[in-house]
Scaffold this active site. Structure first.
Site, PDB file in Angstrom:
ATOM      1  N   LYS A   1       0.863  -1.189   0.000  1.00 33.78           N
ATOM      2  CA  LYS A   1       0.000   0.000   0.000  1.00 33.78           C
ATOM      3  C   LYS A   1       0.894   1.231   0.000  1.00 33.78           C
ATOM      4  CE  LYS A   1      -3.614   2.382   2.545  1.00 33.78           C
ATOM      5  NZ  LYS A   1      -4.624   2.312   3.605  1.00 33.78           N
TER       6      LYS A   1
ATOM      7  N   LYS B   1      -2.079  -1.456  -3.909  1.00 32.57           N
ATOM      8  CA  LYS B   1      -2.975  -0.299  -3.838  1.00 32.57           C
ATOM      9  C   LYS B   1      -2.177   0.984  -3.896  1.00 32.57           C
ATOM     10  CE  LYS B   1      -6.130   1.827  -0.644  1.00 32.57           C
ATOM     11  NZ  LYS B   1      -6.399   2.041   0.728  1.00 32.57           N
TER      12      LYS B   1
HETATM   13  C1  PBG Z   1      -7.611   3.177   5.602  1.00 35.38           C
HETATM   14  C2  PBG Z   1      -7.827   3.067   4.132  1.00 35.38           C
HETATM   15  C3  PBG Z   1      -7.639   4.043   3.139  1.00 35.38           C
HETATM   16  C4  PBG Z   1      -8.115   3.481   1.964  1.00 35.38           C
HETATM   17  C5  PBG Z   1      -8.522   2.191   2.242  1.00 35.38           C
HETATM   18  N1  PBG Z   1      -8.314   1.948   3.585  1.00 35.38           N
HETATM   19  C6  PBG Z   1      -7.167   5.442   3.220  1.00 35.38           C
HETATM   20  C7  PBG Z   1      -5.798   5.785   3.614  1.00 35.38           C
HETATM   21  O1  PBG Z   1      -4.904   4.958   3.773  1.00 35.38           O
HETATM   22  O2  PBG Z   1      -5.602   6.995   3.834  1.00 35.38           O
HETATM   23  C8  PBG Z   1      -8.169   4.181   0.637  1.00 35.38           C
HETATM   24  C9  PBG Z   1      -9.295   3.769  -0.244  1.00 35.38           C
HETATM   25  C10 PBG Z   1      -9.569   4.696  -1.373  1.00 35.38           C
HETATM   26  O3  PBG Z   1      -8.905   5.732  -1.562  1.00 35.38           O
HETATM   27  O4  PBG Z   1     -10.497   4.380  -2.121  1.00 35.38           O
HETATM   28  N2  PBG Z   1      -6.283   3.152   6.003  1.00 35.38           N
END
Ligand code: PBG
Length: 324
Positions: free
Chosen positions: A194, A247
């Protein structure tokens, strides 16, 4: 003699015959946001056609999700700022909003796979994904809280828990907590690779989870790096992840391919809020054909090597994929 690659493109039937990539509605996961209350279906301004649902309207939405043939939803909880605290308690209380939503969905739609996002940022008053001390995001005190959250959602009936926090060692802690309580069949889909990304912008508005100071760069990954993605994924597998995720998706197709080539397990990719918002905005301005551009973006993610695709377009894709 001319070599004629165009022969393979001469007709629709021929193109279908030789097409190498296929996306099915069963590849898709539909993310949904749930809030406390009754009768709420409130559109998120930065994500047109995406809503905050209270549990009653969430169930109506699930009805149409099931009718579309979608097999899995991903749940995020959203709570008012006033209910947040430094340790994200509302994430893991037995009456946590996500736990209640899981229970309600599972009672009505037992076959629909329910994936629960596991993170603290929607529930902490500072908006970070972990415990904060002197502006530092602490790893080790955060991990047990994530395990507690995962267990809370497993108890509510989640099929899959999906840690999205990027703390070190959290997959192992979650696996142990689940196993100890008899939830050895609950899967872990780890947000393994991520990246710290500007493409999460609209989500943070949707979830009210923007950090009030600093950024997420000490825990989410640096987009200049590839090897680190492999390291994170292999570690998560070693710690017990069943599905690994990359992601965002669209700007990280190289990472998806590298991970898919490296591991022998299902790879998921998340077409995140910013990717959705960009496609939506261009379409609403009449600058791109929404259906064609979205379908193409999803095929690209699949072609790169993702088996599972999380996308806010899942419901529309259930229709649009029939036209490919
Ligand atoms: C929580 C999380 C996030 C997303 C999924 N789980 C946001 C982040 O890390 O700030 C992003 C999902 C999206 O942008 O559609 N940590």
């Amino acid at each position: 003699m001319i070599i004629r690659p165009r022969r393979l493109r001469t007709s629709e039937a021929m193109r279908q015959l030789v097409a190498q990539t296929h996306v099915s509605v069963s590849d898709l996961v539909y993310p949904m946001f749930v809030v406390e209350g009754q009768g709420i279906k409130a559109e998120i301004s930065s994500m047109p056609d995406v809503y905050h649902f209270s549990i009653d309207t969430l169930l109506l939405e699930c009805e149409s999700v099931v009718q579309c043939g979608i097999q899995a939803v991903l749940l995020f909880g959203v709570i008012p700022q006033a209910k947040k605290d430094a340790i994200g308690s509302m994430a893991y209380q037995s009456d946590a909003i996500v736990a209640k939503a899981i229970d309600a969905i599972k009672q009505k739609f037992p076959k629909l796979l329910v994936i629960a996002d596991v993170c603290l940022c929607e529930y902490t008053d500072h908006g970070h994904c972990g415990i904060v001390k002197h502006d530092k995001i602490l790893n080790d005190p955060t991990v047990p809280l994530l395990a507690k959250t995962a267990l809370c959602y497993a108890k509510a009936g989640a099929d899959v828990v999906a840690p999205s926090d990027m703390m070190d060692g959290r997959v192992q802690a979650i696996r142990e907590a689940l196993d100890q309580d008899g939830f050895e069949d609950v899967l872990i889909m780890s947000y393994s690779a991520k990246y710290a990304s500007a493409f999460y912008g609209p989500f943070r508005e949707a979830a009210g989870s923007a950090p009030i100071f600093g950024d997420r760069k000490t825990y989410q990954m640096d987009y200049r790096n590839q090897d680190e993605a492999v390291k994170e994924v292999l570690l998560d597998i070693q710690e017990g992840a069943d599905i690994v995720m990359v992601k965002p998706a669209g700007a990280y197709l190289d990472i998806i391919t590298r991970i898919a080539d490296t591991v022998n397990m299902p790879v998921a990719a998340y077409q995140v809020s910013g990717e959705y918002a960009m496609l939506k905005a261009a379409a609403q301005n009449g600058w791109i054909d929404e259906q064609k551009a979205v379908v193409e973006s999803i095929y690209a993610i699949k072609r790169a090597g993702a088996k599972i695709i999380l996308t806010y377009y899942a419901k529309q894709l259930a229709q649009w994929l029939k036209d490919v």
